[in-house]
Enzyme design. Structure first.
Site, PDB file in Angstrom:
ATOM      1  N   ASN A  67     -19.885 -17.107  -1.296  1.00 15.17           N
ATOM      2  CA  ASN A  67     -21.404 -17.078  -1.648  1.00 15.17           C
ATOM      3  C   ASN A  67     -21.933 -18.323  -1.481  1.00 15.17           C
ATOM      4  O   ASN A  67     -23.603 -18.344  -1.642  1.00 15.17           O
ATOM      5  CB  ASN A  67     -20.899 -16.895  -3.122  1.00 15.17           C
ATOM      6  N   GLU A  97     -23.024 -21.058 -23.582  1.00 16.57           N
ATOM      7  CA  GLU A  97     -21.562 -22.189 -24.216  1.00 16.57           C
ATOM      8  C   GLU A  97     -20.727 -21.228 -23.646  1.00 16.57           C
ATOM      9  O   GLU A  97     -19.455 -21.514 -24.049  1.00 16.57           O
ATOM     10  CB  GLU A  97     -21.467 -22.544 -25.098  1.00 16.57           C
ATOM     11  N   ASP A 157     -19.997 -15.892 -19.969  1.00 20.70           N
ATOM     12  CA  ASP A 157     -20.448 -14.402 -19.257  1.00 20.70           C
ATOM     13  C   ASP A 157     -21.204 -13.935 -19.706  1.00 20.70           C
ATOM     14  O   ASP A 157     -22.058 -12.920 -19.736  1.00 20.70           O
ATOM     15  CB  ASP A 157     -19.536 -13.119 -18.522  1.00 20.70           C
ATOM     16  N   ASN A 181     -24.984 -18.397 -12.924  1.00 21.26           N
ATOM     17  CA  ASN A 181     -23.416 -18.060 -12.264  1.00 21.26           C
ATOM     18  C   ASN A 181     -23.264 -17.095 -11.476  1.00 21.26           C
ATOM     19  O   ASN A 181     -24.333 -16.215 -12.367  1.00 21.26           O
ATOM     20  CB  ASN A 181     -22.790 -17.791 -13.630  1.00 21.26           C
ATOM     21  N   HIS A 239     -21.156 -13.528 -11.228  1.00 18.96           N
ATOM     22  CA  HIS A 239     -20.519 -12.794 -11.510  1.00 18.96           C
ATOM     23  C   HIS A 239     -20.093 -11.206 -10.574  1.00 18.96           C
ATOM     24  O   HIS A 239     -20.702 -10.152 -10.749  1.00 18.96           O
ATOM     25  CB  HIS A 239     -20.068 -12.622 -13.514  1.00 18.96           C
TER      26      HIS A 239
HETATM   27  C1  GAR Z   1     -16.955 -14.639  -6.009  1.00 18.57           C
HETATM   28  O1  GAR Z   1     -16.596 -12.874  -6.039  1.00 18.57           O
HETATM   29  C2  GAR Z   1     -17.228 -14.614  -6.908  1.00 18.57           C
HETATM   30  O2  GAR Z   1     -18.443 -14.167  -7.687  1.00 18.57           O
HETATM   31  C3  GAR Z   1     -16.148 -15.205  -8.013  1.00 18.57           C
HETATM   32  O3  GAR Z   1     -15.286 -15.749  -7.587  1.00 18.57           O
HETATM   33  C4  GAR Z   1     -15.198 -15.314  -6.725  1.00 18.57           C
HETATM   34  C5  GAR Z   1     -15.529 -16.644  -5.728  1.00 18.57           C
HETATM   35  O4  GAR Z   1     -15.652 -16.300  -3.969  1.00 18.57           O
HETATM   36  N1  GAR Z   1     -16.579 -15.702 -10.201  1.00 18.57           N
HETATM   37  C6  GAR Z   1     -16.059 -15.570 -10.617  1.00 18.57           C
HETATM   38  O5  GAR Z   1     -15.346 -14.901 -10.472  1.00 18.57           O
HETATM   39  C7  GAR Z   1     -16.824 -16.118 -12.000  1.00 18.57           C
HETATM   40  N2  GAR Z   1     -16.405 -15.266 -13.317  1.00 18.57           N
HETATM   41  P1  GAR Z   1     -15.716 -17.118  -2.460  1.00 18.57           P
HETATM   42  O6  GAR Z   1     -15.453 -19.250  -3.290  1.00 18.57           O
HETATM   43  O7  GAR Z   1     -16.008 -16.662  -1.296  1.00 18.57           O
HETATM   44  O8  GAR Z   1     -17.032 -17.442  -2.825  1.00 18.57           O
END
Ligand code: GAR
Length: 198
Positions: free
Chosen positions: A14, A148, A151, A108, A110
């Site tokens: 990301n 706080e 999600d 964020n 998600h």
């Molecule tokens: C992504 O899928 C992101 O949406 C998730 O972690 C991954 C990171 O991938 N985030 C969560 O689950 C937050 N609750 P990346 O390091 O390749 O971007």
């Protein structure tokens, strides 16, 4: 110029979508001024290095107390003077002081359609395992404001992705990234830089 700081824990795909967005001009009037990881070995830091973006590790393992880690993280952030903080796969609970200091300026990504498969314990591959276990036919990704809670902040953008017969968590994760996350996260930052969304 919107000063963006990206917080990461792992592979950083990301983050890469944001770097590519800035480099291609899809994201205008924004600059990624720093990348912070809780994990020194995160490939995301290598992506930052390759893009010429200052990268930093602030790891809870280096501090005896959680409060000290939080202080170090807040100090690092303050030095970077962010207008926007993006949690891009940052899998550490952020300090409440950080939400207070940067209220409404932390977003964020998600990997589900909130309010499904979110909250405590739902991160990374676990989200897709849960979606497959429940048998949903559609999942997706959400960009939201960080408050706080876990999600619980205001939803800014969402994109749906089809679940297909025979999907494994890994296959579904990849499709959600390609079709949703890597689209809506750069879009969110581009629109915020234009004064929209937030
Ligand atoms: C992504 O899928 C992101 O949406 C998730 O972690 C991954 C990171 O991938 N985030 C969560 O689950 C937050 N609750 P990346 O390091 O390749 O971007």
């Amino acid at each position: 110029m919107l000063r963006v700081v990206v917080l990461v824990s792992g592979g950083g795909t990301n983050l890469q979508a944001l770097i590519d967005g800035v480099q291609s001009g899809r994201i205008e009037d924004a600059q990624i001024v720093g990348v912070i990881s809780n994990n020194a070995g995160a490939f995301a830091l290598e992506r930052a290095r390759r893009a010429g973006i200052p990268g930093f590790c602030v790891s809870p393992k280096e501090y005896a107390e959680r409060a000290e880690f939080h202080r170090a993280l807040l100090e690092k952030l303050a030095g970077l003077e962010p207008d926007l903080i993006v949690l891009a796969g940052f899998l550490v609970n952020i300090p409440p002081e950080m939400v207070q200091t940067y209220r409404g300026r932390i977003i964020n990504i998600h990997p589900s359609l909130i309010p499904s498969f979110c909250g405590k314990g739902y991160y990374g591959l676990k989200v897709h395992e849960a979606a497959l276990a429940r048998g949903v036919k559609v999942t997706g990704a959400t960009v939201h404001v960080v408050d706080e809670g876990t999600d619980t902040g205001r939803i800014l953008l969402q994109k749906a992705v089809e679940v297909k017969e025979g999907d494994t968590p890994e296959i579904l994760q990849r499709r959600v990234m390609e079709e949703a996350e890597w689209q809506i996260l750069p879009e969110a930052v581009a629109r915020i830089a234009k004064g929209e969304l937030l």
